[in-house]
Design a protein around this motif. Structure first.
Motif, PDB file in Angstrom:
ATOM      1  N   LEU A 188      -7.462  -0.996   8.677  1.00 33.63           N
ATOM      2  CA  LEU A 188      -7.549   0.077   7.688  1.00 33.63           C
ATOM      3  C   LEU A 188      -7.107  -0.424   6.314  1.00 33.63           C
ATOM      4  O   LEU A 188      -7.756  -0.133   5.312  1.00 33.63           O
ATOM      5  CB  LEU A 188      -6.709   1.277   8.091  1.00 33.63           C
ATOM      6  CG  LEU A 188      -6.686   2.352   7.004  1.00 33.63           C
ATOM      7  CD1 LEU A 188      -7.955   3.189   7.046  1.00 33.63           C
ATOM      8  CD2 LEU A 188      -5.479   3.210   7.114  1.00 33.63           C
ATOM      9  N   LEU A 189      -6.014  -1.168   6.276  1.00 36.31           N
ATOM     10  CA  LEU A 189      -5.533  -1.684   4.997  1.00 36.31           C
ATOM     11  C   LEU A 189      -6.571  -2.604   4.343  1.00 36.31           C
ATOM     12  O   LEU A 189      -6.805  -2.519   3.139  1.00 36.31           O
ATOM     13  CB  LEU A 189      -4.207  -2.413   5.179  1.00 36.31           C
ATOM     14  CG  LEU A 189      -3.012  -1.515   5.507  1.00 36.31           C
ATOM     15  CD1 LEU A 189      -1.797  -2.349   5.850  1.00 36.31           C
ATOM     16  CD2 LEU A 189      -2.720  -0.574   4.356  1.00 36.31           C
ATOM     17  N   PHE A 190      -7.205  -3.454   5.131  1.00 34.55           N
ATOM     18  CA  PHE A 190      -8.254  -4.328   4.595  1.00 34.55           C
ATOM     19  C   PHE A 190      -9.423  -3.503   4.077  1.00 34.55           C
ATOM     20  O   PHE A 190     -10.012  -3.821   3.054  1.00 34.55           O
ATOM     21  CB  PHE A 190      -8.735  -5.332   5.635  1.00 34.55           C
ATOM     22  CG  PHE A 190      -7.734  -6.407   5.962  1.00 34.55           C
ATOM     23  CD1 PHE A 190      -6.924  -6.971   4.988  1.00 34.55           C
ATOM     24  CD2 PHE A 190      -7.607  -6.865   7.257  1.00 34.55           C
ATOM     25  CE1 PHE A 190      -6.015  -7.966   5.283  1.00 34.55           C
ATOM     26  CE2 PHE A 190      -6.696  -7.859   7.575  1.00 34.55           C
ATOM     27  CZ  PHE A 190      -5.900  -8.414   6.584  1.00 34.55           C
ATOM     28  N   LYS A 191      -9.775  -2.432   4.801  1.00 33.76           N
ATOM     29  CA  LYS A 191     -10.884  -1.564   4.388  1.00 33.76           C
ATOM     30  C   LYS A 191     -10.592  -0.896   3.042  1.00 33.76           C
ATOM     31  O   LYS A 191     -11.474  -0.780   2.191  1.00 33.76           O
ATOM     32  CB  LYS A 191     -11.139  -0.491   5.462  1.00 33.76           C
ATOM     33  CG  LYS A 191     -12.334   0.397   5.173  1.00 33.76           C
ATOM     34  CD  LYS A 191     -12.448   1.498   6.193  1.00 33.76           C
ATOM     35  CE  LYS A 191     -11.998   2.745   5.478  1.00 33.76           C
ATOM     36  NZ  LYS A 191     -11.983   3.938   6.237  1.00 33.76           N
ATOM     37  N   ILE A 192      -9.348  -0.484   2.850  1.00 27.25           N
ATOM     38  CA  ILE A 192      -8.948   0.152   1.596  1.00 27.25           C
ATOM     39  C   ILE A 192      -8.945  -0.863   0.457  1.00 27.25           C
ATOM     40  O   ILE A 192      -9.206  -0.525  -0.686  1.00 27.25           O
ATOM     41  CB  ILE A 192      -7.548   0.799   1.737  1.00 27.25           C
ATOM     42  CG1 ILE A 192      -7.600   1.980   2.687  1.00 27.25           C
ATOM     43  CG2 ILE A 192      -7.005   1.250   0.403  1.00 27.25           C
ATOM     44  CD1 ILE A 192      -6.229   2.559   3.008  1.00 27.25           C
ATOM     45  N   GLY A 193      -8.645  -2.115   0.780  1.00 32.49           N
ATOM     46  CA  GLY A 193      -8.586  -3.154  -0.239  1.00 32.49           C
ATOM     47  C   GLY A 193      -7.223  -3.784  -0.382  1.00 32.49           C
ATOM     48  O   GLY A 193      -6.944  -4.464  -1.358  1.00 32.49           O
ATOM     49  N   ILE A 194      -6.362  -3.572   0.610  1.00 34.17           N
ATOM     50  CA  ILE A 194      -5.020  -4.148   0.594  1.00 34.17           C
ATOM     51  C   ILE A 194      -4.982  -5.304   1.596  1.00 34.17           C
ATOM     52  O   ILE A 194      -5.176  -5.095   2.791  1.00 34.17           O
ATOM     53  CB  ILE A 194      -3.957  -3.090   0.965  1.00 34.17           C
ATOM     54  CG1 ILE A 194      -3.965  -1.968  -0.063  1.00 34.17           C
ATOM     55  CG2 ILE A 194      -2.582  -3.729   1.083  1.00 34.17           C
ATOM     56  CD1 ILE A 194      -3.111  -0.783   0.309  1.00 34.17           C
ATOM     57  N   ALA A 195      -4.750  -6.502   1.100  1.00 35.72           N
ATOM     58  CA  ALA A 195      -4.707  -7.671   1.968  1.00 35.72           C
ATOM     59  C   ALA A 195      -3.308  -8.266   2.063  1.00 35.72           C
ATOM     60  O   ALA A 195      -3.052  -9.125   2.895  1.00 35.72           O
ATOM     61  CB  ALA A 195      -5.686  -8.728   1.483  1.00 35.72           C
ATOM     62  N   ASP A 196      -2.384  -7.796   1.226  1.00 40.41           N
ATOM     63  CA  ASP A 196      -1.030  -8.335   1.198  1.00 40.41           C
ATOM     64  C   ASP A 196      -0.046  -7.242   1.608  1.00 40.41           C
ATOM     65  O   ASP A 196       0.184  -6.296   0.857  1.00 40.41           O
ATOM     66  CB  ASP A 196      -0.715  -8.832  -0.212  1.00 40.41           C
ATOM     67  CG  ASP A 196       0.614  -9.561  -0.283  1.00 40.41           C
ATOM     68  OD1 ASP A 196       1.100 -10.022   0.771  1.00 40.41           O
ATOM     69  OD2 ASP A 196       1.165  -9.662  -1.390  1.00 40.41           O
ATOM     70  N   PHE A 197       0.507  -7.366   2.814  1.00 41.50           N
ATOM     71  CA  PHE A 197       1.476  -6.393   3.315  1.00 41.50           C
ATOM     72  C   PHE A 197       2.451  -7.092   4.243  1.00 41.50           C
ATOM     73  O   PHE A 197       2.190  -8.191   4.716  1.00 41.50           O
ATOM     74  CB  PHE A 197       0.787  -5.223   4.032  1.00 41.50           C
ATOM     75  CG  PHE A 197      -0.055  -5.621   5.213  1.00 41.50           C
ATOM     76  CD1 PHE A 197       0.498  -5.670   6.482  1.00 41.50           C
ATOM     77  CD2 PHE A 197      -1.392  -5.954   5.045  1.00 41.50           C
ATOM     78  CE1 PHE A 197      -0.295  -6.031   7.569  1.00 41.50           C
ATOM     79  CE2 PHE A 197      -2.178  -6.325   6.121  1.00 41.50           C
ATOM     80  CZ  PHE A 197      -1.623  -6.366   7.390  1.00 41.50           C
ATOM     81  N   SER A 198       3.587  -6.454   4.484  1.00 37.57           N
ATOM     82  CA  SER A 198       4.579  -7.016   5.397  1.00 37.57           C
ATOM     83  C   SER A 198       4.674  -6.145   6.645  1.00 37.57           C
ATOM     84  O   SER A 198       4.260  -4.984   6.637  1.00 37.57           O
ATOM     85  CB  SER A 198       5.938  -7.125   4.718  1.00 37.57           C
ATOM     86  OG  SER A 198       6.408  -5.854   4.338  1.00 37.57           O
TER      87      SER A 198
END
Length: 73
Positions: free
Chosen positions: A57-67
């Motif tokens: 889901l995060l990749f789909k939204i456009g977030i690739a950097d998370f912890s």
């Protein structure tokens, strides 16, 4: 914070920190963005059964950097 709000903040470069927390009570994962959990349209915390589902889901939204935070201590 719902997905639509996250996209608006992301476009404005206003997101500072994204974490995926292990949610003990639901035996799954939840996404926390700048201290606020990701919610459904009914304002309930959105849960994910696997870490891969949360990351997808995060990749789909456009977030690739998370912890990832696996425990609360």
């Amino acid at each position: 914070m719902i997905e639509r709000e996250v996209k608006l903040l992301l476009n404005a470069n206003a997101i500072k920190r994204v974490q995926v927390h292990y949610a003990v009570m639901s035996a799954g994962y939840m996404v926390v963005i700048d201290g606020q959990p990701l919610e459904t349209s009914k304002r309930e915390t959105r849960g994910f059964k696997t870490l891969d589902a949360a990351a997808k889901l995060l990749f789909k939204i456009g977030i690739a950097d998370f912890s990832v935070k696996l425990r609360t201590g």
